[in-house]
Scaffold this active site. Structure first.
Site, PDB file in Angstrom:
ATOM      1  CG  HIS A   1      -2.072   0.911   1.136  1.00  0.00           C
ATOM      2  ND1 HIS A   1      -1.997   2.260   1.368  1.00  0.00           N
ATOM      3  CD2 HIS A   1      -3.346   0.654   0.774  1.00  0.00           C
ATOM      4  CE1 HIS A   1      -3.188   2.791   1.171  1.00  0.00           C
ATOM      5  NE2 HIS A   1      -4.029   1.847   0.807  1.00  0.00           N
TER       6      HIS A   1
ATOM      7  CG  ASP B   1      -8.287  -4.354  -2.830  1.00  0.00           C
ATOM      8  OD1 ASP B   1      -7.517  -3.397  -3.000  1.00  0.00           O
ATOM      9  OD2 ASP B   1      -9.529  -4.238  -2.842  1.00  0.00           O
TER      10      ASP B   1
END
Ligand code: SDX
EC number: 2.3.3.16
Length: 429
Positions: free
Chosen positions: A306, A364
Site C-alpha cells: 500500500h 483487497d
C-alpha cells in the site's frame, strides 16, 4: 492552523515557504508561490510527498495502521455502526441523532429507483461486458436523466445529487450483475435496509421469494463501511480533479469508477482472487513468492502492499474476521482459497523481502474470498468497491467545491523532449 516557515535555497536565491500544521499528522510546506519566486516546479511523480488539499473527512496514519472517518476509528464504526450512518458522518461531519438517521435513511431509500429508461441503456451492452465497463457508462449517463441536480453552485442540488448517487449505485450495480447473468432486473424494496435491498436486487428471482440472511446482509453492510472512503487515493483524486473543472457530479463519479477499475487500485480485489485461484494449492505458494520478489518478473502479490500503510491495513483485519463469519454462516469449512490466502499471508509476513518493503495485506486481500462466498462473480468485486466508495467520492467532491482555496487542478511538468526545431520537408527526412 499554526504557521511556521521553511527556507529553500536554489543557487543564490532563497525563498521562505509557509509550513502549515493540521490537527494531527504531517505538516505541509505551502509551495504555491514557489514558481513565482524561483521559476522552478517541484517534482513528485505519484505524489508520494504531495498533499493536494485540506480535508476534514478521513485521516490515515500508515505507520500505525490507523484509519479515522471524521475522527472515529474504522474499527468502532465497523463494529457499532451501519453503512448509512457512516454515509451521514462522511457527508455532514457528525454521527446522526436517531431522528437524523431515520430521516437520512428515508431520503436515501426513496431515491433508490432509477429512471425506467436506464434499463434500456443496459441492453446496448454485450452480455459478457465487464460490469465495470457498464458502470462507467451508466453512471456517466445519469447526468442525462437527472439534469435537475447538476448545478454545482447550488448546495441543495449538490446534496440531491449526493443522495441520488448513494441511493442509486446499489440499484445500478445490481442491474449490471443481473444483465451480466441474463436474469431480469429486480426493483428495490423500501422496507429493506441498504445492504439487504442490494443483496435482494442481486440474488432474488421472480420464481420465488428471496429471504435475506441477516448475517450475510450485516457482513455486506460492514464491507461497504470498510470501503467507504480513504483520503486522497487515486480514484478520489480523480473525482476531485474532474470536479475542479466544474464537471457535474455524475460525470465526476464516473471518472472515479474508471480510475478505481485499475488492478493497482480497486481492481486488486478481482486480481487477488484470480491470483489465489491460479496459485490453487499451498505447495505452489513459494513459486509465486519468488516471482513477486523477482525484479524481472512484473508479477506482484495482489492484495499486498500500500502507498500509505506500512503496517497492517486496519480494514484488512476486519475483512479477515468478516470472511470467517461469512464462511462459517454458509457452512464453508475448508475453502481452498482461504487456506492458500492464510498460508500466503503467513509466509509473506515472515519473508525478509516483504518485511523490508513493509508489504502487508491490504483490504483487497480477503475481500474477494468473502464476496465469492456471498455469491458474486469476480467481475463484480470492483463494482462493489465502487458502490461503497461512492459516498467517499461524493463527500470529498462536496468538500472540494466548498473549499475557498479550490481552483482548477492543473499540474506542470519537467519537459525532457526536443528543444524547438524547424519543420523538415519530407524530401529532406
Ligand atoms: C487500494 O491509496 C489507497 O488508499 C488505495 C486503497 C483505497 O482504499 O482507496 O487503499 C485501495 O488500491 C489498495 C491497494 C490495492 N492494490 C494491490 O493490492 C496491488 C498490489 N500492490 C502494489 O501494486 C502496490 O503495493 C501499490 C500499488 C498498492 C502501492 O504501490 P507504491 O506505493 O507505488 O509502491 P511501489 O510500487 O513503489 O512498491 C514499493 C516496492 C517496490 O519494490 P522496489 O522497486 O522498491 O524494489 O515494493 C514492491 C515494489 O516492487 N512491491 C511489491 C508489491 N507492492 C509493492 N512487490 C511484490 N508484491 C506487491 N504487491
Amino acid at each position: 492552523m499554526t504557521e511556521q516557515s521553511a527556507t529553500l535555497k536554489i543557487g543564490d536565491k532563497s525563498v521562505d515557504l509557509a509550513v502549515k500544521s493540521g490537527t494531527i499528522g504531517p505538516d505541509v510546506i505551502d509551495i504555491g508561490a514557489l514558481y513565482k519566486h524561483t521559476a522552478s516546479f517541484t517534482y513528485d511523480p505519484g505524489f508520494t510527498s504531495t498533499a493536494s488539499c485540506e480535508s476534514k473527512i478521513t485521516y490515515i496514519d500508515g505507520d500505525a495502521g490507523v484509519l479515522l472517518h471524521r475522527g472515529y476509528p474504522i474499527e468502532q464504526l465497523a463494529e457499532h455502526g451501519d453503512f448509512l450512518e457512516v454515509c451521514y458522518l462522511l457527508l455532514y461531519g457528525e454521527l446522526p441523532t436517531a431522528a437524523q438517521k431515520k430521516d437520512f435513511d428515508y431520503r436515501v431509500t426513496h431515491h433508490t429507483m432509477v429512471h425506467e429508461q436506464m434499463s434500456r441503456f443496459f441492453t446496448g451492452f454485450r452480455r459478457d461486458a465487464h460490469p465495470m465497463a457498464v458502470m462507467c457508462g451508466c453512471v456517466g449517463a445519469l447526468s442525462a436523466f437527472y439534469h435537475d441536480s447538476t448545478d454545482i453552485t447550488d448546495p441543495h442540488q449538490r446534496m440531491v445529487a449526493s443522495l441520488r448517487m448513494i441511493a442509486k449505485m446499489p440499484t445500478l450495480a445490481a442491474m449490471a450483475y443481473k444483465y451480466h447473468v441474463g436474469q431480469p432486473f429486480v426493483y428495490p424494496k423500501n422496507d429493506l435496509d441498504y445492504a439487504s435491498n442490494f443483496l435482494r436486487m442481486c440474488f432474488a428471482v421472480p420464481c420465488e421469494e428471496y429471504v435475506v440472511n441477516p448475517v450475510l446482509s450485516r457482513a455486506m453492510d460492514r464491507i461497504f463501511i470498510l470501503h467507504a472512503d480513504h483520503e486522497q487515493n487515486a480514484s478520489t483524486s480523480t473525482v476531485r480533479l474532474a470536479g475542479s473543472s466544474g464537471a457535474n457530479p455524475f460525470a465526476c463519479i464516473a471518472a472515479g469508477i474508471a480510475c478505481l477499475w485499475g488492478p493497482a487500485h480497486g481492481g486488486a480485489n478481482e486480481a487477488a482472487l484470480n491470483m489465489l485461484t491460479e496459485i490453487g494449492t499451498v505447495d505452489r505458494i513459494p513459486e509465486y513468492i519468488a516471482r513477486a520478489k523477482d525484479k524481472n518478473d512484473p508479477f506482484r502479490l495482489m492484495g499486498f502492499g500500500h502507498r500509505v500503510y506500512k503496517n497492517y491495513d486496519p480494514r484488512a483485519k476486519i475483512m479477515q474476521k468478516t470472511t470467517h463469519e461469512v464462511l462459517g454462516e454458509l457452512g464453508v469449512k475448508d475453502d481452498p482459497l482461504l487456506e492458500v490466502a492464510m498460508e500466503l499471508e503467513r509466509i509473506a509476513l515472515t519473508d525478509e523481502y516483504f518485511i523490508e518493503k513493509k508489504l502487508y495485506p491490504n483490504i483487497d486481500f480477503y475481500s474477494g474470498i468473502t464476496l465469492k462466498a456471498l455469491g458474486f462473480p469476480t467481475t463484480m468485486f470492483t463494482v462493489l468497491f465502487a458502490l461503497a466508495r461512492t459516498v467517499g467520492w461524493i463527500a470529498q467532491w462536496n468538500e472540494m467545491i466548498e473549499d475557498p482555496e479550490q481552483r482548477i487542478g492543473r499540474p506542470r511538468q519537467l519537459y525532457i523532449g526536443e528543444p524547438q526545431r524547424d519543420y523538415l520537408p519530407v524530401s529532406k527526412r
